[in-house]
Design a protein around this motif. Structure first.
Motif, PDB file in Angstrom:
ATOM      1  N   GLU A 370       0.805  -1.252  -0.042  1.00  0.00           N
ATOM      2  CA  GLU A 370       0.223  -0.133  -0.058  1.00  0.00           C
ATOM      3  C   GLU A 370       0.884   1.208  -0.044  1.00  0.00           C
ATOM      4  OE1 GLU A 370      -3.737  -1.781   2.425  1.00  0.00           O
ATOM      5  OE2 GLU A 370      -2.395  -0.443   3.403  1.00  0.00           O
ATOM      6  N   LYS A 371       1.817   1.334   0.762  1.00  0.00           N
ATOM      7  CA  LYS A 371       2.890   2.238   1.010  1.00  0.00           C
ATOM      8  C   LYS A 371       3.584   2.516  -0.515  1.00  0.00           C
ATOM      9  CE  LYS A 371       2.493   4.122   5.146  1.00  0.00           C
ATOM     10  NZ  LYS A 371       2.115   5.222   5.504  1.00  0.00           N
ATOM     11  N   LYS A 372       3.894   1.498  -1.199  1.00  0.00           N
ATOM     12  CA  LYS A 372       4.605   1.591  -2.480  1.00  0.00           C
ATOM     13  C   LYS A 372       3.620   2.238  -3.556  1.00  0.00           C
ATOM     14  CE  LYS A 372       7.944  -2.066  -2.116  1.00  0.00           C
ATOM     15  NZ  LYS A 372       8.504  -3.330  -2.393  1.00  0.00           N
ATOM     16  N   SER A 373       2.252   1.698  -3.365  1.00  0.00           N
ATOM     17  CA  SER A 373       1.391   2.320  -4.412  1.00  0.00           C
ATOM     18  C   SER A 373       1.045   3.756  -4.039  1.00  0.00           C
ATOM     19  CB  SER A 373       0.058   1.471  -4.356  1.00  0.00           C
ATOM     20  OG  SER A 373       0.307   0.136  -4.413  1.00  0.00           O
ATOM     21  N   LEU A 374       0.489   4.011  -2.891  1.00  0.00           N
ATOM     22  CA  LEU A 374       0.534   5.416  -2.722  1.00  0.00           C
ATOM     23  C   LEU A 374       1.771   6.226  -3.114  1.00  0.00           C
ATOM     24  CD1 LEU A 374      -1.190   7.655  -1.199  1.00  0.00           C
ATOM     25  CD2 LEU A 374       0.089   7.047   1.103  1.00  0.00           C
ATOM     26  N   LEU A 375       2.992   6.010  -2.782  1.00  0.00           N
ATOM     27  CA  LEU A 375       4.129   6.862  -3.180  1.00  0.00           C
ATOM     28  C   LEU A 375       4.287   6.759  -4.661  1.00  0.00           C
ATOM     29  CD1 LEU A 375       6.693   5.412  -0.821  1.00  0.00           C
ATOM     30  CD2 LEU A 375       5.728   7.763  -0.697  1.00  0.00           C
ATOM     31  N   LYS A 376       3.966   5.806  -5.500  1.00  0.00           N
ATOM     32  CA  LYS A 376       3.928   5.714  -6.966  1.00  0.00           C
ATOM     33  C   LYS A 376       2.688   6.612  -7.574  1.00  0.00           C
ATOM     34  CE  LYS A 376       3.760   2.627 -10.749  1.00  0.00           C
ATOM     35  NZ  LYS A 376       3.586   1.328 -11.404  1.00  0.00           N
ATOM     36  N   THR A 377       1.631   6.637  -6.759  1.00  0.00           N
ATOM     37  CA  THR A 377       0.555   7.597  -7.306  1.00  0.00           C
ATOM     38  C   THR A 377       0.912   8.941  -6.917  1.00  0.00           C
ATOM     39  OG1 THR A 377      -1.073   5.629  -6.766  1.00  0.00           O
ATOM     40  CG2 THR A 377      -1.958   8.066  -7.013  1.00  0.00           C
ATOM     41  N   GLN A 378       1.396   9.030  -5.716  1.00  0.00           N
ATOM     42  CA  GLN A 378       1.862  10.663  -5.737  1.00  0.00           C
ATOM     43  C   GLN A 378       2.703  11.197  -6.693  1.00  0.00           C
ATOM     44  OE1 GLN A 378       3.183  10.489  -1.584  1.00  0.00           O
ATOM     45  NE2 GLN A 378       1.213  10.819  -0.603  1.00  0.00           N
ATOM     46  N   GLU A 379       3.901  10.374  -6.981  1.00  0.00           N
ATOM     47  CA  GLU A 379       4.897  10.724  -7.985  1.00  0.00           C
ATOM     48  C   GLU A 379       3.999  11.094  -9.373  1.00  0.00           C
ATOM     49  OE1 GLU A 379       7.946   7.633  -8.424  1.00  0.00           O
ATOM     50  OE2 GLU A 379       8.875   8.783 -10.026  1.00  0.00           O
ATOM     51  N   GLU A 380       3.091  10.141  -9.896  1.00  0.00           N
ATOM     52  CA  GLU A 380       2.527  10.493 -11.078  1.00  0.00           C
ATOM     53  C   GLU A 380       1.678  11.701 -11.031  1.00  0.00           C
ATOM     54  OE1 GLU A 380       1.869   5.464 -12.133  1.00  0.00           O
ATOM     55  OE2 GLU A 380       0.254   6.849 -11.611  1.00  0.00           O
ATOM     56  N   LEU A 381       0.884  12.153 -10.167  1.00  0.00           N
ATOM     57  CA  LEU A 381       0.220  13.102  -9.849  1.00  0.00           C
ATOM     58  C   LEU A 381       1.027  14.541  -9.892  1.00  0.00           C
ATOM     59  CD1 LEU A 381      -2.471  12.195  -7.250  1.00  0.00           C
ATOM     60  CD2 LEU A 381      -2.714  12.498  -9.682  1.00  0.00           C
ATOM     61  N   THR A 382       2.553  14.053  -9.022  1.00  0.00           N
ATOM     62  CA  THR A 382       3.432  15.276  -9.267  1.00  0.00           C
ATOM     63  C   THR A 382       3.842  15.584 -10.669  1.00  0.00           C
ATOM     64  OG1 THR A 382       3.972  14.726  -7.263  1.00  0.00           O
ATOM     65  CG2 THR A 382       5.430  16.220  -8.417  1.00  0.00           C
ATOM     66  N   GLN A 383       3.898  14.405 -11.574  1.00  0.00           N
ATOM     67  CA  GLN A 383       4.551  14.866 -12.722  1.00  0.00           C
ATOM     68  C   GLN A 383       3.453  15.369 -13.396  1.00  0.00           C
ATOM     69  OE1 GLN A 383       7.385  14.160 -13.984  1.00  0.00           O
ATOM     70  NE2 GLN A 383       8.443  13.585 -12.064  1.00  0.00           N
ATOM     71  N   TYR A 384       2.038  14.809 -13.499  1.00  0.00           N
ATOM     72  CA  TYR A 384       0.886  15.371 -14.141  1.00  0.00           C
ATOM     73  C   TYR A 384       0.959  16.954 -13.811  1.00  0.00           C
ATOM     74  CZ  TYR A 384      -3.768  15.946 -15.857  1.00  0.00           C
ATOM     75  OH  TYR A 384      -5.051  16.355 -16.601  1.00  0.00           O
ATOM     76  N   ALA A 385       0.947  17.181 -12.452  1.00  0.00           N
ATOM     77  CA  ALA A 385       0.678  18.747 -12.036  1.00  0.00           C
ATOM     78  C   ALA A 385       1.850  19.519 -12.984  1.00  0.00           C
ATOM     79  CB  ALA A 385       0.598  18.887 -10.532  1.00  0.00           C
TER      80      ALA A 385
END
Length: 414
Positions: A370-385
């Motif tokens: 779960e932690k790994k997925s959360l970090l990966k999602t946060q990274e993708e959202l940051t790149q999108y922003a």
């Protein structure tokens, strides 16, 4: 526990106390057979009895070490301070041994579930057996010297007298040489004085005989010869007075030195008595106990306490698995399952060829995923922003590039 085919007996408070002493689980034991309940109650009884014996032995050993020294058979007084401290130390020692025994027994498994003790089981129990043997020795020695106390006191009193006599002989020999030297000097002075006195007596006798006419061949009376004899008497008396005056100080000095040496010798003799009385320690009593009881009796007492101390360990290795053990294993597996601990037994072999288990912690692995997925999602959202921000800025620059340059210059000046 209520069942159609069997009803587990209700436990008393004493039984539950012994269960706790043996490290038994009350919840499981109350759902087990009566045999299991009795088994753990007996184990707890042995551990409690060992703790009580350790308390008595420790308290007695403490009092023996710190008790007031004196004659082994004539105790003048009891130190209540040492007695109270011995009680406190005995309680502390008993609780410590009780806790240590409880840990040793409760951490010993039931082996392979058969009555036979295999070499592997025995090898694994060696550290616990060594600890139990050390505990048994510390308990047995104070009990042994208490069992033979009267015989030890008599032998110790004899040793004290013998030691005191030896010390007195050495002390007297040391001082008698010095006292003899002083006596020789005093005797020499006394002999010299006696010689002068004898010479005075002889001179007075010669003078008297001369006056009374008892000396043949001479004229009696107070003539020239009598006057010469009288002068000789006076000279000898003067010599005696001179001798006394000359040696008076020396005689006083020698007499004082002798008196001082006698006082020092008396003090040393009194110290010897204290030193001999000090041979009443724990080590001396243990030595005498071995000497009095002999090798076999001492060994038998030690083996008795070894048997008491090590019996719970051997019995646990010889126990056949019972409902308590299976229920306990079931509860342990349920707790592991509840906490997400998955064990695959004998999963692989290590470098030495020994089979090892694979332990998987499911909850921690799930949390990690779960932690790994959360970090990966946060990274993708940051790149999108960042990409969206870039697009907006490019649109603004395309619309008015001069304004963007002014803004950059203004930020540099600040």
């Amino acid at each position: 526990m209520e069942r159609d085919f069997y009803q587990s007996p209700k436990s008393s408070s004493i039984m539950r106390f012994f269960w706790k002493a043996a490290g038994g689980d009350r919840y499981i034991l109350e759902r087990s057979t009566y045999s299991d309940q009795v088994k753990y109650m007996c184990l707890g009884g042995i551990i409690v009895a060992t703790g009580l014996m350790a308390a008595l032995a420790g308290g007695y050993a403490f009092y023996t070490i710190f008790e007031p020294r004196g004659s082994a058979i004539e105790r003048e007084s009891v130190s209540w301070t040492i007695t109270m401290l011995s009680l406190v130390f005995g309680a502390f020692w008993g609780l410590m041994i009780f806790n240590l025994d409880r840990f040793i027994v409760s951490s010993t498994g039931v082996g392979d579930g058969t009555e036979a003790i295999t070499w592997g089981e025995l090898k694994g129990a060696i550290p616990r057996l060594l600890m139990g043997a050390i505990i048994a020795l510390t308990i047995s020695k104070p009990v042994e010297i208490r069992m033979f106390k009267s015989e030890i006191d008599a032998a110790l009193h004899e040793e004290q007298l013998k030691t005191r006599k030896e010390y007195e002989g050495r002390t007297r020999a040391n001082y008698e040489d010095r006292l003899s030297l002083i006596d020789i000097q005093l005797e020499e002075i006394s002999e010299n004085r006696k010689d002068i006195i004898e010479r005075i007596k002889k001179a007075e006798q010669d003078y008297t005989d001369q006056l009374n006419g008892k000396v043949s061949g001479t004229i009696p009376g107070n003539g020239p010869l009598a006057k010469a004899l009288k002068d000789n008497v006076d000279r000898l008396i003067a010599e005696q007075n001179m001798f006394d005056e000359t040696n008076e100080e020396r005689i006083t000095e020698l007499t004082n030195n002798k008196r001082k040496l006698i006082l020092e010798m008396d003090e040393e003799l009194a110290k010897n008595q204290q030193v001999a009385a000090g041979l009443d320690g724990l080590l001396q009593r243990i030595k005498l106990a071995h000497k009095i009881a002999g090798v076999w009796i001492s060994l038998f007492i030690t083996l008795l306490f070894l048997a008491i101390e090590l019996t719970p360990i051997f019995f646990k290795l010889m126990l056949i698995k019972s409902p308590y053990d299976f229920l306990k294993h079931n509860v342990e597996e349920l707790i592991k399952a509840e906490q997400g601990i998955y064990i695959q037994y004998n999963y692989h072999k290590d470098k030495n060829g020994q089979e090892r288990d694979l332990i998987t912690h499911l909850k921690s692995e799930k949390l990690l995923v779960e932690k790994k997925s959360l970090l990966k999602t946060q990274e993708e959202l940051t790149q999108y922003a960042i990409s969206k921000y870039k697009e907006n800025m490019m649109k603004k620059i395309d619309a008015n590039p001069q304004e963007f340059i002014k803004v950059q210059d203004f930020q540099k000046e600040e």
